[in-house]
Scaffold this active site. Structure first.
Site, PDB file in Angstrom:
ATOM      1  N   CYS A   1       0.802  -1.223   0.000  1.00  0.00           N
ATOM      2  CA  CYS A   1       0.000   0.000   0.000  1.00  0.00           C
ATOM      3  C   CYS A   1       0.838   1.277   0.000  1.00  0.00           C
ATOM      4  O   CYS A   1       0.298   2.375   0.137  1.00  0.00           O
ATOM      5  CB  CYS A   1      -0.960  -0.011   1.194  1.00  0.00           C
ATOM      6  SG  CYS A   1      -2.072  -1.438   1.185  1.00  0.00           S
TER       7      CYS A   1
ATOM      8  N   LYS B   1      -8.728  -0.399  10.261  1.00  0.00           N
ATOM      9  CA  LYS B   1      -8.635  -1.414   9.220  1.00  0.00           C
ATOM     10  C   LYS B   1      -7.685  -2.498   9.691  1.00  0.00           C
ATOM     11  O   LYS B   1      -6.497  -2.251   9.917  1.00  0.00           O
ATOM     12  CB  LYS B   1      -8.143  -0.797   7.923  1.00  0.00           C
ATOM     13  CG  LYS B   1      -7.963  -1.817   6.812  1.00  0.00           C
ATOM     14  CD  LYS B   1      -7.589  -1.167   5.494  1.00  0.00           C
ATOM     15  CE  LYS B   1      -7.407  -2.229   4.429  1.00  0.00           C
ATOM     16  NZ  LYS B   1      -6.999  -1.642   3.155  1.00  0.00           N
TER      17      LYS B   1
ATOM     18  N   ARG C   1      -8.333  -9.265  -3.212  1.00  0.00           N
ATOM     19  CA  ARG C   1      -6.983  -9.186  -3.805  1.00  0.00           C
ATOM     20  C   ARG C   1      -6.938  -9.877  -5.153  1.00  0.00           C
ATOM     21  O   ARG C   1      -6.163  -9.503  -6.028  1.00  0.00           O
ATOM     22  CB  ARG C   1      -5.952  -9.720  -2.810  1.00  0.00           C
ATOM     23  CG  ARG C   1      -5.819  -8.764  -1.627  1.00  0.00           C
ATOM     24  CD  ARG C   1      -4.880  -9.248  -0.543  1.00  0.00           C
ATOM     25  NE  ARG C   1      -4.988  -8.378   0.630  1.00  0.00           N
ATOM     26  CZ  ARG C   1      -4.384  -8.601   1.780  1.00  0.00           C
ATOM     27  NH1 ARG C   1      -3.591  -9.661   1.913  1.00  0.00           N
ATOM     28  NH2 ARG C   1      -4.540  -7.771   2.784  1.00  0.00           N
TER      29      ARG C   1
ATOM     30  N   LYS D   1     -13.285  -1.928   9.381  1.00  0.00           N
ATOM     31  CA  LYS D   1     -13.161  -2.913   8.303  1.00  0.00           C
ATOM     32  C   LYS D   1     -12.287  -4.061   8.746  1.00  0.00           C
ATOM     33  O   LYS D   1     -11.190  -3.796   9.245  1.00  0.00           O
ATOM     34  CB  LYS D   1     -12.534  -2.220   7.098  1.00  0.00           C
ATOM     35  CG  LYS D   1     -12.254  -3.120   5.932  1.00  0.00           C
ATOM     36  CD  LYS D   1     -11.634  -2.366   4.817  1.00  0.00           C
ATOM     37  CE  LYS D   1     -11.182  -3.366   3.770  1.00  0.00           C
ATOM     38  NZ  LYS D   1     -10.187  -2.840   2.908  1.00  0.00           N
TER      39      LYS D   1
ATOM     40  N   SER E   1     -14.922  -8.499   1.064  1.00  0.00           N
ATOM     41  CA  SER E   1     -15.043  -9.554   0.059  1.00  0.00           C
ATOM     42  C   SER E   1     -15.170 -10.944   0.673  1.00  0.00           C
ATOM     43  O   SER E   1     -16.003 -11.745   0.244  1.00  0.00           O
ATOM     44  CB  SER E   1     -13.836  -9.495  -0.886  1.00  0.00           C
ATOM     45  OG  SER E   1     -12.624  -9.625  -0.156  1.00  0.00           O
TER      46      SER E   1
HETATM   47  C1  PBG Z   1      -6.701  -1.676  -0.448  1.00  0.00           C
HETATM   48  C2  PBG Z   1      -8.003  -2.257  -0.011  1.00  0.00           C
HETATM   49  C3  PBG Z   1      -8.285  -3.580   0.356  1.00  0.00           C
HETATM   50  C4  PBG Z   1      -9.658  -3.638   0.566  1.00  0.00           C
HETATM   51  C5  PBG Z   1     -10.165  -2.364   0.357  1.00  0.00           C
HETATM   52  N1  PBG Z   1      -9.133  -1.521   0.008  1.00  0.00           N
HETATM   53  C6  PBG Z   1      -7.401  -4.762   0.458  1.00  0.00           C
HETATM   54  C7  PBG Z   1      -6.293  -4.802   1.396  1.00  0.00           C
HETATM   55  O1  PBG Z   1      -6.065  -3.884   2.198  1.00  0.00           O
HETATM   56  O2  PBG Z   1      -5.588  -5.779   1.336  1.00  0.00           O
HETATM   57  C8  PBG Z   1     -10.428  -4.868   0.938  1.00  0.00           C
HETATM   58  C9  PBG Z   1     -11.852  -4.887   0.509  1.00  0.00           C
HETATM   59  C10 PBG Z   1     -12.484  -6.235   0.506  1.00  0.00           C
HETATM   60  O3  PBG Z   1     -11.904  -7.249   0.921  1.00  0.00           O
HETATM   61  O4  PBG Z   1     -13.639  -6.292   0.077  1.00  0.00           O
HETATM   62  N2  PBG Z   1      -5.936  -1.134   0.565  1.00  0.00           N
HETATM   63 ZN    ZN Z   2      -3.796  -0.821  -0.126  1.00  0.00          ZN
END
Ligand code: PBG
Ligand code: ZN
Length: 328
Positions: A130, A199, A209, A252, A278
């Protein structure tokens, strides 16, 4: 034996009775629909691990947004899959990046539909992290402060394209303040920030992913996303984001963190979003496909629980289904 005095069942006797006394009402107004956009034309590429979800090109994305708007959904959340990835995620902040193109097209076709953009670099970097990578004595890690500048550029370019709300999901320290300053300096003082505040480093992002083609190519996200065992720390994350200028805070994933949704809503009284991610979506899909669970019931139960816990908004891949179920 005396009869029980309290008869809670009296108020459960019929659909009308239950409807009348229901405490939590899930509404289409609360739902945000996540969508994935990629280059091309007429693309509707199914995401294997997320049945019914697609990678869309700008044209098909606009069609999908039309059907979301017709169902009464107030907002979509956009994720981009770029043409090319590199070490610093250049396409994330390119004027003609895929999300920037998508935002312009949606706003032109549907000016009243809110377009929220996910601001992060993982979809755009070749290493899938990220932020930008530094080497610390042989151990690679994401460089917090070097990443901030790029996130600001990404946020400003989304706002220039017409994004209504900026949603940073990177979990770098200080990014809300940096993005707020960047937006203000560029004439976007009225663009709100929806911060992915709490998060967690969750196993439930797996299907996403796939969808965003963004798995980390080495290591994991635990040096920046939160440890699953921590609750008080989530409140500190939220407090920091509010202090830095977040307008909406987010938890989240959602279901495994209902306690945090509750605590955060109680403690701060801020507009609070929860991301039904997801993995949460795909688990219901997979069980339903096997005939092990009733899909509609499970999806309504999950999202109602998230609202009951205190969420004002729910980001969910079930948004369109819920909207049509709730309309009946
Ligand atoms: C990117 C991001 C992610 C999700 C939303 N923005 C993936 C991660 O952080 O690995 C996950 C959303 C989902 O699983 O539906 N930073
Ligand atoms: Zn990210």
């Amino acid at each position: 034996m005396p009869f029980p005095k309290t008869r809670l069942r009296r108020l459960r006797s019929s659909p009308a009775m239950r409807r009348m006394v229901r405490e939590t009402r899930l509404s289409v107004d609360q739902l945000i629909y996540p969508l994935f956009v990629r280059p091309g034309r007429n693309v509707r590429q199914p995401i294997k691990s997320m049945p019914g979800q697609f990678q869309l090109s700008v044209d098909t994305l606009v069609e999908e947004c039309k059907s979301a708007a017709e169902l009464g959904l107030p907002a979509v959340l956009l994720f981009g899959i770029p043409e090319r990835k590199d070490a610093v995620g250049s396409e994330a902040y390119a004027d003609n990046g895929i999300v920037q193109q998508a935002v312009r097209a949606i706003k032109e076709a549907l000016p009243d539909l809110l377009v929220i953009t996910d601001v992060c670099l993982c979809e755009y970097t070749d290493h899938g992290h990220c932020g930008v990578i530094v080497d610390r004595q042989g151990r690679k890690d994401v460089d917090n402060d070097a990443t901030l500048d790029l996130l600001v550029r990404e946020a400003v370019s989304h706002a220039k394209a017409g994004a209504d709300i900026i949603a940073p999901s990177d979990m770098m320290d200080g990014r809300v303040a940096a993005i707020r300053a960047g937006l203000d300096e560029n004439g976007f003082a009225n663009t709100p920030i929806m911060a992915y505040s709490a998060k967690y480093a969750s196993s439930y992002y797996g299907p996403f992913r796939d969808a965003a083609e963004s798995p980390p190519q080495f290591g994991d996200r635990k040096t920046y996303q939160m440890d699953i065992g921590n609750g008080d720390e989530a409140l500190r994350e939220v407090a920091a984001d509010i202090e830095e200028g977040a307008d909406i805070v987010m938890v989240k994933p959602a279901l495994n963190y209902l306690d945090l949704i509750w605590r955060i809503k109680q403690a701060f009284g801020m507009p609070t979003a929860a991301y039904h991610v997801s993995g949460e979506f795909s688990m219901i899909k997979a069980a339903a496909a096997n005939g092990w669970i009733d899909e509609k019931g499970a999806a309504l139960e999950a999202t109602t629980a998230i609202v009951r816990a205190g969420a004002d908004m729910v980001i969910t891949y079930y948004a369109k289904d819920l909207a049509s179920w709730l309309a009946k």
